[in-house]
Write a protein that holds these residues in place. Structure first.
Motif, PDB file in Angstrom:
ATOM      1  N   THR A  98      19.388  21.317 -25.565  1.00  0.00           N
ATOM      2  CA  THR A  98      17.982  21.504 -25.188  1.00  0.00           C
ATOM      3  C   THR A  98      17.361  20.183 -24.755  1.00  0.00           C
ATOM      4  O   THR A  98      16.602  20.127 -23.779  1.00  0.00           O
ATOM      5  CB  THR A  98      17.202  22.087 -26.391  1.00  0.00           C
ATOM      6  N   ASP A 143      17.004  27.619 -20.815  1.00  0.00           N
ATOM      7  CA  ASP A 143      17.367  27.195 -22.168  1.00  0.00           C
ATOM      8  C   ASP A 143      17.489  28.397 -23.097  1.00  0.00           C
ATOM      9  O   ASP A 143      16.501  28.895 -23.601  1.00  0.00           O
ATOM     10  CB  ASP A 143      16.328  26.206 -22.715  1.00  0.00           C
ATOM     11  N   GLU A 144      18.696  28.851 -23.302  1.00  0.00           N
ATOM     12  CA  GLU A 144      18.959  29.998 -24.186  1.00  0.00           C
ATOM     13  C   GLU A 144      17.987  31.134 -23.928  1.00  0.00           C
ATOM     14  O   GLU A 144      17.336  31.634 -24.843  1.00  0.00           O
ATOM     15  CB  GLU A 144      18.850  29.564 -25.651  1.00  0.00           C
TER      16      GLU A 144
HETATM   17 MG   LIG Z   1      18.562  24.359 -28.174  1.00  0.00          MG
END
Ligand SMILES: [Mg+2]
Ligand SMILES: Nc1ncnc2c1ncn2[C@@H]1O[C@H](COP(=O)(O)OP(=O)(O)O)[C@@H](O)[C@H]1O
Lengths: 242, 264
Positions: free
Chosen positions: B51, B181-182
């Motif tokens: 991240t 991001d995810e």
């Molecule tokens: Mg992360």
């Protein structure tokens, strides 16, 4: 919530009716007291507008201003929260003339009370802005929005909803503190009541009417703020993920 | 390893980038390049700095050392009198416009409906006329399969639908690089597919550099040109998906992949 309001309104209407029925003085005193109530409402409304403007500016200055601006905002907030509204009123009315600043009593009343409530309001506004989730700021950065645009379009509209209930309380504080202006020669509701009391000595009748009038004004504020809250919360609740 | 564009310049380049929180060093001298149009999956255990890499690129985090380059120009720095100095706000805003990001928790504006979410930045940032911004917003929402949800507020949409609005909102700014991001981690399992399908579609229809942090190994295998495996703030191993998933060389990669496979 709505039922409770209805209940309170009904009780008040009943009390008002009782007052009309019981007191011969109602007709005699009401017109004069209503004139005073009008002044009270004027100061409350103008003070509220000033307070809101001061609160938003001071909150933004304290949060995002450069150091000198931030300190100015902090000084304002602490000064006006840390001293009593009455002292502020007296300062502007009795002390400032010694420095050559002479203001109309009504202007002094609006300025002093507006600045006073604005200082409390600044913390309310600041708290509501801080409470907006970080992710909202991050989204505005990812969309390349400026900080000013982010505040105006994304952060403040969401903070606004959280601010409404505490502002309702502050406005009622403001209404109650307007009775202090009777001490700087303004003929507000409290001033009129004292005057009538001194000439007629019919204390009970006069102050029952005064009580009902203050209560009625604060009820209007409460109902108005509730409506505003329901409307604003509706708009955001639609948006909040369940 | 990277696929350079016609000029040979990578779209994104991390040059000796260091990031720490206090005394805790998250990334230590990271060197990493992404070519124009390249699709890269970033995988690795939780806390390995995935991240952080995306957030530094989105300028949500400052870097402590090194330089990030974007589209042939410095992002974290700017040139002044022949020297590279830390970027000022104006430079950041100019460069940042080339990047879009989609977040794990959507971060849609709750007080705006789907179309308004997608119009906001084009109107306030790019000064696009409202009618044009609206038309573009509708077109993008159609593209992510939400043609019937224009006036829905985020709270009236499922997680998968919200995430698709968020993708359309980012695309409305016409970025060259998209960061994910995810983006499916907060979704119920049955909603993951619809979001991945949209990402697949972007990959084939638009000329975007796409960097995605993901735990969807199946998707990474099929979608990515390259897979980067992060561990403790370092790239442990990277290469084409067949190699990383089929014949990983690094012990840590093997451990991670077998742990992930066991869980699913
Ligand atoms: Mg992360
Ligand atoms: N704001 C922060 N303050 C302190 N430590 C942080 C912060 N953000 C991330 N970290 C730490 O940095 C490391 C990398 O985090 P992150 O990039 O989020 O990992 P990943 O996305 O791979 O799970 C983690 O150990 C995390 O605890």
């Amino acid at each position: 919530m709505a039922q409770r309001l209805l209940l309170v309104s009904t009780i008040m209407a009943f009390l008002a009716g009782l007052a009309i029925a019981s007191f011969a003085g109602f007709r005699e005193f009401l017109p004069g007291l209503l004139q005073g109530a009008l002044i009270t409402v004027e100061i409350t409304v103008a003070g509220a507008v000033l307070a809101l403007v001061c609160a938003v500016i001071a909150a933004l200055a304290k949060l995002y201003g450069p150091a000198p601006v931030r300190w100015l905002a902090i000084t304002y907030i602490e000064l006006f929260r840390g001293t009593s509204a009455l002292v502020q009123l007296f300062w502007m009315f009795f002390v400032l003339p010694h420095f050559g600043v002479r203001l109309e009593p009504l202007l002094v009343a609006i300025l002093a009370l507006g600045l006073n409530i604005g200082a409390y309001g600044a913390e309310v506004v600041r708290g509501a802005i801080i409470a907006v989730p970080r992710g909202q700021w991050e989204a505005t950065i990812a969309l390349n929005m400026s900080r000013a645009a982010a505040l105006r379009r994304v952060i403040l509209p969401q903070a606004f909803v959280a601010m409404i209930p505490p502002w309702g309380n502050l406005l009622i504080e403001l209404l109650k503190s307007t009775s202090l202006v009777s001490l700087i020669t303004i003929a507000d509701l409290t001033f009129r009541a004292q005057q009538m009391n001194q000439t007629t000595f019919r204390t009970v009748e006069i102050f029952i009417i005064v009580l009902l009038l203050y209560l009625a004004i604060s009820m209007i504020i409460t109902v108005g703020m509730r409506a505003l809250e329901a409307k604003a919360a509706g708009a955001v609740a639609r948006g909040r993920a369940h | 390893m990277t696929a350079p564009d016609s000029n040979g310049t990578p779209m994104v380049r991390f040059e000796n980038v260091t990031k720490s929180y206090g005394s805790f060093v998250v990334l230590d001298g990271l060197d990493l390049e992404f070519g124009a149009g390249e699709k890269v999956a970033i995988i690795g255990p939780s806390g390995s700095g995935k991240t952080t890499v995306l957030r530094m690129l989105m300028t949500l985090e400052r870097i402590n050392d090194g330089i990030i380059w974007l589209d042939g120009e410095p992002l974290t720095h700017m040139e002044r009198d022949g020297q590279l100095v830390p970027a000022n706000a104006a430079h950041l805003r100019r460069q940042r416009g080339k990047i879009g990001m989609v977040f794990q928790h959507f971060n849609l504006f709750p007080h705006m409906n789907a179309v308004q979410n997608c119009m906001e930045a084009p109107v306030t940032v790019l000064r696009m006329p409202k009618a044009e911004a609206r038309a573009r917003a509708c077109e993008l929402l159609e593209m992510v399969g939400l043609g019937d949800k224009f006036n829905h507020y985020p709270g009236q949409l499922s997680g998968g639908q919200q995430q698709r609005v968020a993708i359309a909102r980012a695309l409305a700014m016409r970025p060259k690089v998209m960061l994910f991001d995810e983006v499916t981690s907060a979704l119920d399992p049955e909603l993951i597919g619809e979001v991945l399908n949209v990402i697949r579609k972007l990959g084939s229809e638009l000329d975007l550099t796409m960097l995605m942090v993901t735990h969807q190994m199946g998707f990474a295998k099929e979608f990515a040109d390259r897979v980067c495996f992060f561990h403790s703030g370092k790239i442990c191993e990277q290469g084409p998906p067949e190699q990383i998933f089929g014949a990983p060389e690094n012990e840590r990669t093997k451990q991670f992949l077998s742990a992930v496979l066991e869980a699913t």
